[in-house]
Enzyme design. Structure first.
Site, PDB file in Angstrom:
ATOM      1  N   TYR A 262     -11.648   0.898  -5.695  1.00  9.22           N
ATOM      2  CA  TYR A 262     -10.402   1.265  -4.564  1.00  9.22           C
ATOM      3  C   TYR A 262      -9.841   0.291  -4.167  1.00  9.22           C
ATOM      4  CZ  TYR A 262      -8.771   3.457  -0.391  1.00  9.22           C
ATOM      5  OH  TYR A 262      -7.891   4.213   0.709  1.00  9.22           O
TER       6      TYR A 262
ATOM      7  N   ASP B  95      -9.388  -8.272  -6.023  1.00 10.60           N
ATOM      8  CA  ASP B  95      -9.274  -7.528  -4.356  1.00 10.60           C
ATOM      9  C   ASP B  95     -10.471  -7.773  -3.789  1.00 10.60           C
ATOM     10  OD1 ASP B  95      -9.434  -5.936  -2.420  1.00 10.60           O
ATOM     11  OD2 ASP B  95      -8.597  -4.019  -3.385  1.00 10.60           O
TER      12      ASP B  95
ATOM     13  N   LYS C 143     -10.306  -6.298   5.993  1.00  9.38           N
ATOM     14  CA  LYS C 143     -11.322  -6.148   6.619  1.00  9.38           C
ATOM     15  C   LYS C 143     -11.935  -7.360   7.450  1.00  9.38           C
ATOM     16  CE  LYS C 143     -12.259  -2.064   4.334  1.00  9.38           C
ATOM     17  NZ  LYS C 143     -12.323  -1.497   2.957  1.00  9.38           N
TER      18      LYS C 143
HETATM   19  C1  LIG Z   1     -10.853  -0.983   2.300  1.00 17.63           C
HETATM   20  C2  LIG Z   1     -10.115  -1.558   1.064  1.00 17.63           C
HETATM   21  C3  LIG Z   1      -9.075  -1.453   0.751  1.00 17.63           C
HETATM   22  C4  LIG Z   1      -7.989  -0.820   1.622  1.00 17.63           C
HETATM   23  O1  LIG Z   1      -7.991  -1.520   3.035  1.00 17.63           O
HETATM   24  P1  LIG Z   1      -7.427  -0.584   4.167  1.00 17.63           P
HETATM   25  O2  LIG Z   1      -7.118  -1.704   5.457  1.00 17.63           O
HETATM   26  O3  LIG Z   1      -8.245   0.466   4.292  1.00 17.63           O
HETATM   27  O4  LIG Z   1      -5.847  -0.246   3.826  1.00 17.63           O
HETATM   28  C5  LIG Z   1      -8.582  -2.100  -0.256  1.00 17.63           C
HETATM   29  N1  LIG Z   1      -9.543  -2.604  -1.128  1.00 17.63           N
HETATM   30  C6  LIG Z   1     -10.689  -2.335  -1.125  1.00 17.63           C
HETATM   31  C7  LIG Z   1     -11.736  -3.422  -2.061  1.00 17.63           C
HETATM   32  C8  LIG Z   1     -11.296  -2.099   0.235  1.00 17.63           C
HETATM   33  O5  LIG Z   1     -12.741  -1.829   0.237  1.00 17.63           O
END
Ligand SMILES: *Cc1c(COP(=O)(O)O)cnc(C)c1O
Length: 432
Positions: free
Chosen positions: A150, A243, A271
């Site tokens: 994701y 990511d 995060k």
């Molecule tokens: C949570 C998440 C995102 C998106 O971040 P948001 O602040 O919710 O837009 C992108 N990449 C990873 C791996 C994530 O866990």
């Protein structure tokens, strides 16, 4: 069922009823609705350390911690003090501040692959920025991502595998244009041959990787896999994007890239970097980052990017994250993983962990990709969650999410979880 409290959720139920009329599904982000575990959401009143308190007066050991940001737990005093002090100086200026410079320096210190960052307000935007930058520097459009990863809800990444292995993806949500989805190939995690086929099929701008994927449950890379991705990206001229929105500042001081020794070209953060307030960033070498406006011509912007409150919370969080903190987080993670393993006894459950992340998969097979995660017993996980919640333990309400130990969790909270989990596993498997 010794010690089991009978909770009631009358207040939550009433609020949910009202919310359903005003917010789609009653929530502002889908997983919060708890639909995948077959119950109504719980409305939260406050958090304190490792605990959540709902509007009904129930207390839970919180293993969600806002899905990752709260590595120090709820309402950590030094973070609160930093946010309070920042707020008293005004909440946003739309002009640069010293805090942004300090936070960028801290990130660059922790991540060898990062010399400069650009801040955003969400991880979704950080991934969007990383992609635009990769497309700009390569002059290519196509992307490759992994099934089960994701990277936020941006069009080009809400894509699932098309019919052919190395070919164009298709939208995984209505509203995503097919023409955009086609630009993204989706390949199985831990499958280097599929990655190579996708990179060979057409010129690819970016290979997007959650280096320690935690959005299909926690599925760490196979030995040597990330190193192979680095080689393939170089061979085919694609930008390697890690990511680290979850793994950054969590699995180690310098994220998954420090833990695994594989360096990406571009990193997305989120995060933990915002310490519980809305902040995220992407970073790379100065050469790469200076393509961004106003240093270069690649456009990217944000009214609240680098917001002073979020930066203060991020910096205060970094200050807590020293070597001793990572040792403690790692010990708490092991204790939780062991507790879940012991509680599961010989039931078909695989508990996977890396420092700061845990997933109990309801299967008797090791999980190495999205297909494996997808073949878990979702009903069993759902029942397990409902049983835990009734016993004052708040787990992520999806088999595809990781549990998030924090610095606020301690032996007591792990023991409370162990006791609840033993009863919950028994309840789940008694019917089977
Ligand atoms: C949570 C998440 C995102 C998106 O971040 P948001 O602040 O919710 O837009 C992108 N990449 C990873 C791996 C994530 O866990």
């Amino acid at each position: 069922m010794g010690g089991r409290e009978l909770l009631n959720w009358d207040g939550s139920r009433k609020l949910y009823g009202e919310a359903l009329e005003l917010l789609p599904g009653g929530v502002n982000s889908p997983v919060r609705a708890m639909r995948s575990i077959g119950r109504d959401p719980i409305f939260i009143e406050r958090g304190e350390g490792p605990y959540l308190f709902d509007v009904d007066g129930n207390r839970y050991v919180d293993w969600v911690c806002s899905w990752g940001p709260l590595i120090a737990g709820h309402a950590e005093p030094s973070i609160l003090a930093a946010v309070r002090a920042a707020a008293e100086r005004g909440t946003t200026y739309g002009a640069p501040t010293a805090g942004e410079v300090a936070l960028a320096r801290e990130v660059a210190k922790r991540f060898d692959s990062v010399e400069m960052i650009r801040m955003t307000s969400s991880g979704t935007e950080a991934a969007m920025g990383a992609i635009r930058l990769a497309r700009a520097v390569t002059g290519r459009d196509a992307l490759v991502k992994f099934a089960g990863a994701y990277h936020g809800h941006t069009d080009g990444l809400l894509v699932s595998a098309g019919s052919g292995m190395a070919t164009a993806g298709k939208p995984s949500s209505p509203g995503v244009p097919a023409a955009v989805a086609e630009q993204t190939a989706v390949v199985p995690w831990n499958d280097a041959d599929a990655v190579e086929a996708a990179l060979a099929a057409r010129p690819v701008a970016a290979l997007l990787v959650e280096p320690i994927p935690a959005n299909m449950g926690l599925v760490p890379p196979a030995e040597g896999f990330l190193k192979r991705l680095r080689e393939l990206a170089d061979q085919y001229g694609a930008v390697l994007v890690f990511d680290e929105v979850i793994s950054g500042f969590r699995v180690s001081r310098g994220g998954a890239q420090e833990l695994t020794g594989v360096q990406p070209d571009v990193t997305a953060f989120g995060k933990v970097i915002g310490g519980g307030l809305p902040a995220a960033a992407f970073g790379a070498s100065s050469e790469m980052m200076n393509h961004l406006a106003p240093a270069g011509d690649v456009y990217q912007a944000g009214t609240l990017s680098g917001n002073p409150l979020a930066v203060a919370a991020g910096l205060a969080t970094m200050e807590l994250l020293d070597e001793a903190a990572y040792l403690k987080l790692s010990q708490t993670t092991d204790a939780l993983a062991d507790a879940l393993r012991d509680a599961a006894r010989d039931h078909p459950v695989q508990v996977v962990s890396v420092p700061g992340l845990v997933t109990p998969f309801f299967t008797d097979q090791p999980v190495s990709d999205f297909e494996g995660a997808n073949s878990c017993d979702m009903d069993a996980y759902a029942r397990f969650c409902r049983e835990l919640i009734e016993r004052g333990v708040y787990p992520p309400a999806s088999q595809f999410e990781a549990w998030f130990p924090s610095l606020a969790h301690d032996e007591e909270t792990v023991e409370m979880t162990a006791a609840a989990a033993a009863e919950a596993f028994d309840a789940v498997f008694a019917d089977g």
